[in-house]
Design an enzyme around this catalytic site. Structure first.
Site, short mmCIF file in Angstrom:
data_model
loop_
_atom_site.label_atom_id
_atom_site.label_comp_id
_atom_site.label_asym_id
_atom_site.label_seq_id
_atom_site.Cartn_x
_atom_site.Cartn_y
_atom_site.Cartn_z
N HIS A 485 0.82 -1.21 0.00
CA HIS A 485 0.00 0.00 0.00
C HIS A 485 0.86 1.27 0.00
O HIS A 485 0.34 2.37 -0.21
CB HIS A 485 -0.93 0.00 1.22
CG HIS A 485 -2.26 0.66 0.96
ND1 HIS A 485 -2.48 1.50 -0.10
CD2 HIS A 485 -3.43 0.60 1.62
CE1 HIS A 485 -3.72 1.94 -0.08
NE2 HIS A 485 -4.32 1.40 0.96
N ASP A 489 -2.13 2.25 -4.56
CA ASP A 489 -3.36 2.71 -3.91
C ASP A 489 -4.47 1.67 -4.08
O ASP A 489 -4.40 0.80 -4.95
CB ASP A 489 -3.81 4.04 -4.49
CG ASP A 489 -2.82 5.16 -4.19
OD1 ASP A 489 -2.18 5.10 -3.12
OD2 ASP A 489 -2.70 6.08 -5.01
#
Length: 514
Positions: A485, A489
């Site tokens: 992450h 995204d």
């Protein structure tokens, strides 16, 4: 005068501690003879004499910290020819007569072969020959185990195995010396050399000449152990850090309170001390040392969890179109390309298609930079008897179904046979793991650092789904994308998985590049 300097210690390792000097100033040494041993936070490194001579001044004493290429000692020109023989024996007179025999035959060193990019050490797993055994050229002498693969070491020449320098279980550096061979008929002189290592531990048993590893001393102090409570596996019985960990974890009544103290002061970062086990249970247990491959898998998986901001997103795919396509063309495909049309080729092509739209899933973080890769080196996880390995199909985005299926089949077979090379398992930019072959219905795969994405395939199972308002039975598969992450995204991860789903449910999109 020749300088003896700190050798290259490996990637990201910049300093070491001088653990033990095996030669004293004024002692004569032969070429490639071990002078001292350095200890880093990862490995023990032997420093050898660059040429024959006499050890002059020792600049870095035991216990000192030295950097790469730092001066350790000086080596003076060789003096009398008899000095090296006297220095090497150091006490027992039995090895001295061997010196003339060494010169009667040509000696050849058996070296550690190249282990692959970023791999600097290996463990001697098994010796298939003993000192004194006659061997043919290219006959396998021993097997080394690295973090990823097993490497066979063949005999460089035909002759007799004269001396084994690295015993089973020892860690050796790339380019290090494993053994010495006598070319031609050298069996008669091999027996005295074989007796030399057996005589060495005698003085070491008293603990007078053995300097234990600095990290081991610290670990023993923290664990409340004395040297006589730990069995050393290093050279001449030298206690290493791993020996202390093994002694502390042993299920004996004495170490139990020590383990409790260790937990209260500084609990180990990677494991929890084992609780005391009843004697009747301990007798039915078997303790086996982790292989380097299994230990590396454990370390890398844990590092991935500790380093990456790992998240997993899920979707499901209707496999009807892929299965119908395979049924229609599998015979023609196999007849033309001599390989079966499997499911993995479709997933590789679908992932390559999706990675073009979402390139961050194919990228990696390097310090403060993001490296975007304009190619797809697809890692395909393969289960082997030794553990999970990930061979790489290079430039998968530029290859067709037939070539991809052939490479995956060949790499899978080599992986199961333990024949994969380091080059075949390095450089992957994205990975596919197929837990479905073992019956897994749903899982969350762990990233393969430094990659930022891994796709998990699962079991194809018929389930009722709604299609155009009707409940129908379709072969469905759950897909899981684990991603970092920090660089990917949520929108990008979901988009990637949707594009894979669309390509599999309508393979014509791959042809049309849609």
């Amino acid at each position: 005068m020749t300088d003896v300097r700190v050798p290259t210690l490996g990637e990201s390792v910049t300093e070491a501690t001088v653990a033990t000097w095996f030669v004293k100033p004024g002692a004569a040494v032969g070429p490639d003879e071990i002078l001292c041993e350095l200890e880093t936070d990862k490995v023990t490194v032997e420093v050898r004499a660059p040429e024959a001579g006499v050890l002059g001044e020792i600049v870095a004493q035991e216990g000192e910290t030295v950097g790469v290429n730092a001066l350790l000692a000086t080596l003076l020109p060789a003096g009398a020819s008899a000095a090296p023989a006297q220095s090497k024996s150091e006490g027992p007179a039995a090895p001295q007569p061997a010196a003339p025999n060494f010169q009667e035959v040509k000696m050849t060193d058996v070296m550690v072969p190249a282990l692959g990019e970023s791999v600097s050490e290996a463990t001697v797993s098994t010796w298939f020959k003993k000192p004194g055994d006659a061997v043919a050229q290219d006959e396998i002498l021993c097997e080394l185990e690295t973090d990823k693969v097993s490497v066979e070491v063949p005999a460089p020449v035909a002759g007799t195995l004269r001396e084994i320098l690295a015993a089973e279980g020892e860690t050796v550096a790339a380019g290090g010396k494993l053994a010495v061979m006598a070319e031609g008929a050298g069996g008669a002189v091999a027996a005295p050399k074989a007796a030399a290592p057996a005589a060495a531990p005698a003085p070491a048993a008293g603990g007078k000449d053995v300097e234990h590893a600095p990290a081991a001393k610290k670990a023993m102090a923290e664990a409340g152990l004395s040297p006589d409570q730990v069995t050393g596996t290093g050279r001449d019985g030298r206690i290493m850090k791993e020996d202390v960990a093994a002694a502390a974890a042993a299920p004996t009544p004495a170490p139990a309170p020590v383990q409790t103290t260790q937990v209260s002061i500084a609990p180990p970062p990677a494991s929890v001390p084992r609780a005391p086990v009843p004697a009747e249970d301990a007798a039915r247990e078997e303790r086996v040392k982790m292989t380097r491959l299994r230990a590396t898998i454990a370390r890398r998986l844990k590092d991935a969890q500790n380093t990456a901001a790992m998240l997993t997103t899920y979707n499901e795919v209707d496999m009807s179109a892929v299965m119908d396509l395979r049924t229609a063309y599998k015979d023609q495909f196999e007849k033309k390309h001599a390989v079966k049309l499997g499911f993995m080729g479709f997933f590789v092509k679908a992932c390559c298609h999706a990675l073009k739209e979402v390139p961050e899933v194919n990228a990696e973080i390097d310090g403060g930079d993001i490296i975007y890769k304009n190619y797809v080196h697809m890692g395909v996880a393969v289960g082997t008897p030794s553990g999970l390995v990930v061979p790489v199909v290079r430039d998968a985005d530029a290859k067709g179904f037939a070539q991809i299926e052939k490479e995956i089949g060949a790499l899978g077979k080599r992986g199961r046979d333990g024949k994969l090379t380091m080059q075949e398992m390095q450089g992957g930019s994205f990975t596919i793991s197929n837990g479905g072959v073992y019956g897994s219905l749903m899982s969350s795969p762990i990233l393969n650092p430094p990659q930022s994405g891994i796709l998990g395939m699962h079991k194809i199972q018929e389930r009722p789904v709604v299609v155009n308002g009707q409940i129908v039975i379709r072969p469905m598969m759950y897909l899981a994308l684990s991603y970092d992450h920090r660089i990917v995204d949520g929108k990008g991860a979901v988009t990637f998985l949707v594009r894979v789903k669309e390509a599999l449910e309508d393979p014509r999109r791959l042809l049309m590049d849609l």
